[in-house]
Write a protein that holds these residues in place. Structure first.
Motif, PDB file in Angstrom:
ATOM      1  N   LEU A   1       8.182  -9.119  24.937  1.00 16.48           N
ATOM      2  CA  LEU A   1       7.704  -8.546  23.688  1.00 16.48           C
ATOM      3  C   LEU A   1       8.392  -7.205  23.479  1.00 16.48           C
ATOM      4  CD1 LEU A   1       5.672  -8.912  21.368  1.00 16.48           C
ATOM      5  CD2 LEU A   1       4.026  -7.631  22.745  1.00 16.48           C
ATOM      6  N   VAL A   2       9.072  -7.069  22.370  1.00 17.21           N
ATOM      7  CA  VAL A   2       9.802  -5.841  22.075  1.00 17.21           C
ATOM      8  C   VAL A   2       8.918  -4.929  21.237  1.00 17.21           C
ATOM      9  CG1 VAL A   2      11.843  -4.855  20.990  1.00 17.21           C
ATOM     10  CG2 VAL A   2      11.994  -7.064  22.153  1.00 17.21           C
ATOM     11  N   SER A   3       8.701  -3.722  21.711  1.00 14.62           N
ATOM     12  CA  SER A   3       7.861  -2.776  20.988  1.00 14.62           C
ATOM     13  C   SER A   3       8.651  -2.136  19.852  1.00 14.62           C
ATOM     14  CB  SER A   3       7.371  -1.684  21.939  1.00 14.62           C
ATOM     15  OG  SER A   3       6.724  -0.644  21.212  1.00 14.62           O
ATOM     16  N   PRO A   4       8.003  -1.910  18.711  1.00 18.63           N
ATOM     17  CA  PRO A   4       8.685  -1.211  17.622  1.00 18.63           C
ATOM     18  C   PRO A   4       8.713   0.297  17.829  1.00 18.63           C
ATOM     19  CG  PRO A   4       6.466  -1.787  16.962  1.00 18.63           C
ATOM     20  CD  PRO A   4       6.663  -2.379  18.326  1.00 18.63           C
ATOM     21  N   TYR A   5       8.151   0.775  18.944  1.00 16.11           N
ATOM     22  CA  TYR A   5       8.041   2.213  19.197  1.00 16.11           C
ATOM     23  C   TYR A   5       8.849   2.645  20.421  1.00 16.11           C
ATOM     24  CZ  TYR A   5       4.101   2.239  15.938  1.00 16.11           C
ATOM     25  OH  TYR A   5       3.318   2.120  14.822  1.00 16.11           O
TER      26      TYR A   5
ATOM     27  N   THR B   1      -4.963  -0.546  11.683  1.00 16.65           N
ATOM     28  CA  THR B   1      -3.841   0.061  10.963  1.00 16.65           C
ATOM     29  C   THR B   1      -2.933   0.889  11.875  1.00 16.65           C
ATOM     30  OG1 THR B   1      -4.962   2.147  10.364  1.00 16.65           O
ATOM     31  CG2 THR B   1      -5.317   0.247   8.923  1.00 16.65           C
ATOM     32  N   ARG B   2      -3.321   1.039  13.134  1.00 14.00           N
ATOM     33  CA  ARG B   2      -2.552   1.889  14.047  1.00 14.00           C
ATOM     34  C   ARG B   2      -1.082   1.466  14.127  1.00 14.00           C
ATOM     35  NH1 ARG B   2      -4.691   1.754  20.048  1.00 14.00           N
ATOM     36  NH2 ARG B   2      -4.023  -0.414  19.767  1.00 14.00           N
ATOM     37  N   SER B   3      -0.828   0.175  14.185  1.00 12.81           N
ATOM     38  CA  SER B   3       0.543  -0.312  14.346  1.00 12.81           C
ATOM     39  C   SER B   3       1.402  -0.111  13.105  1.00 12.81           C
ATOM     40  CB  SER B   3       0.528  -1.798  14.727  1.00 12.81           C
ATOM     41  OG  SER B   3      -0.052  -2.575  13.694  1.00 12.81           O
ATOM     42  N   ARG B   4       0.810   0.363  12.012  1.00 11.40           N
ATOM     43  CA  ARG B   4       1.572   0.608  10.788  1.00 11.40           C
ATOM     44  C   ARG B   4       2.088   2.044  10.725  1.00 11.40           C
ATOM     45  NH1 ARG B   4      -0.084   0.098   5.905  1.00 11.40           N
ATOM     46  NH2 ARG B   4       1.619  -1.266   5.268  1.00 11.40           N
TER      47      ARG B   4
ATOM     48  N   ALA C   1      -6.569  16.291  24.640  1.00  5.70           N
ATOM     49  CA  ALA C   1      -5.163  16.693  24.592  1.00  5.70           C
ATOM     50  C   ALA C   1      -4.271  15.474  24.386  1.00  5.70           C
ATOM     51  CB  ALA C   1      -4.766  17.415  25.875  1.00  5.70           C
ATOM     52  N   ILE C   2      -3.130  15.683  23.716  1.00  9.39           N
ATOM     53  CA  ILE C   2      -2.164  14.612  23.506  1.00  9.39           C
ATOM     54  C   ILE C   2      -1.554  14.229  24.851  1.00  9.39           C
ATOM     55  CG2 ILE C   2      -0.064  13.889  22.307  1.00  9.39           C
ATOM     56  CD1 ILE C   2      -2.383  14.457  20.430  1.00  9.39           C
ATOM     57  N   ALA C   3      -1.615  12.946  25.187  1.00 11.64           N
ATOM     58  CA  ALA C   3      -1.058  12.462  26.457  1.00 11.64           C
ATOM     59  C   ALA C   3       0.244  11.721  26.264  1.00 11.64           C
ATOM     60  CB  ALA C   3      -2.078  11.555  27.156  1.00 11.64           C
ATOM     61  N   GLU C   4       0.421  11.105  25.096  1.00 12.96           N
ATOM     62  CA  GLU C   4       1.621  10.281  24.853  1.00 12.96           C
ATOM     63  C   GLU C   4       1.942  10.295  23.366  1.00 12.96           C
ATOM     64  OE1 GLU C   4       2.811   6.033  26.560  1.00 12.96           O
ATOM     65  OE2 GLU C   4       1.558   5.826  24.776  1.00 12.96           O
ATOM     66  N   VAL C   5       3.233  10.213  23.074  1.00 14.43           N
ATOM     67  CA  VAL C   5       3.712  10.151  21.690  1.00 14.43           C
ATOM     68  C   VAL C   5       4.545   8.880  21.546  1.00 14.43           C
ATOM     69  CG1 VAL C   5       5.075  11.278  19.898  1.00 14.43           C
ATOM     70  CG2 VAL C   5       3.769  12.672  21.526  1.00 14.43           C
ATOM     71  N   ALA C   6       4.256   8.120  20.502  1.00 13.31           N
ATOM     72  CA  ALA C   6       5.031   6.903  20.217  1.00 13.31           C
ATOM     73  C   ALA C   6       5.632   7.036  18.832  1.00 13.31           C
ATOM     74  CB  ALA C   6       4.138   5.673  20.295  1.00 13.31           C
ATOM     75  N   LEU C   7       6.951   6.945  18.751  1.00 19.31           N
ATOM     76  CA  LEU C   7       7.691   7.083  17.487  1.00 19.31           C
ATOM     77  C   LEU C   7       8.287   5.757  17.097  1.00 19.31           C
ATOM     78  CD1 LEU C   7       8.956   8.882  15.243  1.00 19.31           C
ATOM     79  CD2 LEU C   7      10.872   9.272  16.808  1.00 19.31           C
ATOM     80  N   ARG C   8       8.015   5.325  15.874  1.00 20.86           N
ATOM     81  CA  ARG C   8       8.547   4.058  15.416  1.00 20.86           C
ATOM     82  C   ARG C   8      10.069   4.116  15.310  1.00 20.86           C
ATOM     83  NH1 ARG C   8       6.880  -0.530  13.034  1.00 20.86           N
ATOM     84  NH2 ARG C   8       4.705   0.176  12.970  1.00 20.86           N
ATOM     85  N   LYS C   9      10.720   3.048  15.780  1.00 18.86           N
ATOM     86  CA  LYS C   9      12.160   2.968  15.689  1.00 18.86           C
ATOM     87  C   LYS C   9      12.570   2.748  14.228  1.00 18.86           C
ATOM     88  CE  LYS C   9      12.171   0.590  20.168  1.00 18.86           C
ATOM     89  NZ  LYS C   9      12.399  -0.705  20.846  1.00 18.86           N
ATOM     90  N   LEU C  10      13.665   3.352  13.843  1.00 22.15           N
ATOM     91  CA  LEU C  10      14.161   3.183  12.472  1.00 22.15           C
ATOM     92  C   LEU C  10      14.905   1.857  12.343  1.00 22.15           C
ATOM     93  CD1 LEU C  10      15.443   6.768  11.675  1.00 22.15           C
ATOM     94  CD2 LEU C  10      13.325   5.692  10.918  1.00 22.15           C
TER      95      LEU C  10
END
Length: 316
Positions: free
Chosen positions: A7-11, A292-295, A307-316
């Motif tokens: 499974l390829v993550s979009p993030y 809606t999180r995955s959007r 506190a923020i533990a992880e950041v996930a950035l959507r790939k362009l």
């Protein structure tokens, strides 16, 4: 899924330390006093976290904003038009008590201090809730905050007016003291460079009509979206902690809609808060907000300490 497939993550996912390094040479423009003023009740965000998380995010948004403006200029050149600047709209979504307001205010302060000094406005979707009288008449008072409790047509009209560059667009005023929209009051949003919109359900796509006719959703107007994420058990605890802080502060005001809860015995007040979470906030989270999180373009995952533990950035 066939055997052996992955499974390829979009993030692209980052630890806080990895994300922090992406600030490059961006200067920190907020001091400890600014953070104290901007953070919400129960959100223990520090200046260090703002520097490690929101400063790199500010830099990313500035790059995206510049690229988007370049795209608009290219489009106008191709069409032979001169439509002027197009406001950049950022959405901040997530559960009750997750810290959306703090994130939105800190981003507004940071973005407005860019060298170009852009005009950055902030609105919440609270003002687009139907008044309590309407909710009562429709049997929706116990579903306040659910998608159907908002005047979605008015909200879409507001976003459309902002995106088209219309001047002096009005936003209804919501009073948390009265727990209601304030009749006859509004604020003006006048052609900002950037608009931050904070709300529970702004990433919802809705259901497309079977006819295939075009239909707009609030998320269609967002240029960049942020989802604040946390485990349900932590959200529940933060909600209860915030409720008891409000019970000692804002609820003490006799004008407060929730004043009666300040006078309750502690056990009775806790039982009410738990029922509000289990009966309203948790179902809204599970059924409407979390899906809606995955959007989102960016997911900020919080740990139990807020506190923020992880950041996930959507790939362009």
């Amino acid at each position: 899924m066939s055997r052996g497939s992955t499974l390829v993550s979009p993030y692209v996912r980052f630890s806080k330390a990895e994300w922090s390094r992406l600030r490059a040479d961006e200067p920190m423009t907020l001091d400890a006093g600014d953070i104290e003023r901007l953070r919400g009740l129960g959100d223990p965000i520090s200046r260090q976290e703002a520097e490690e998380v929101y400063l790199p995010l500010s830099r990313l948004i500035s790059l995206y904003h510049e690229a988007m403006q370049g795209l608009h200029r290219a489009s106008q050149a191709f069409l032979g038009t001169n439509g002027g600047k197009v406001p950049y709209i950022i959405g901040v979504a997530g559960s009750v008590a997750v810290g959306k307001s703090t994130t939105a205010r800190i981003l507004q302060a940071m973005l407005s201090r860019w060298p170009a000094s852009p005009k950055v406005d902030l609105v919440t979707t609270d003002g687009f809730l139907f008044p309590n009288a309407v909710l009562e008449a429709r049997g929706l008072m116990a579903r306040k905050g659910f998608p159907e409790s908002y005047d979605r047509g008015r909200f879409l009209g507001f976003l459309s007016d902002i995106k088209s560059g219309r001047p002096k667009v009005t936003v209804p005023v919501y009073s948390h003291l009265a727990y209601d929209v304030v009749a006859g009051q509004s604020i003006l949003i006048d052609r900002p460079d950037i608009l931050i919109v904070e709300g529970l359900n702004i990433l919802q796509p809705g259901e497309a009509p079977k006819s295939g006719n075009p239909v707009l959703f609030a998320s269609d107007f967002l240029d960049f979206s942020i989802y604040l994420d946390a485990e349900e058990r932590d959200l529940r605890r933060w909600f209860l902690e915030r409720f008891f802080r409000l019970r000692e502060t804002a609820f003490q005001d006799p004008r407060s809609f929730f004043h009666r809860y300040a006078r309750m015995e502690e056990d009775e007040a806790r039982a009410f808060a738990l029922s509000a979470w289990e009966g309203i906030n948790k179902p809204n989270l599970v059924d409407n907000i979390l899906p809606t999180r995955s959007r989102a373009d960016l997911i900020l995952k919080k740990g139990p300490d807020h506190a923020i533990a992880e950041v996930a950035l959507r790939k362009l």
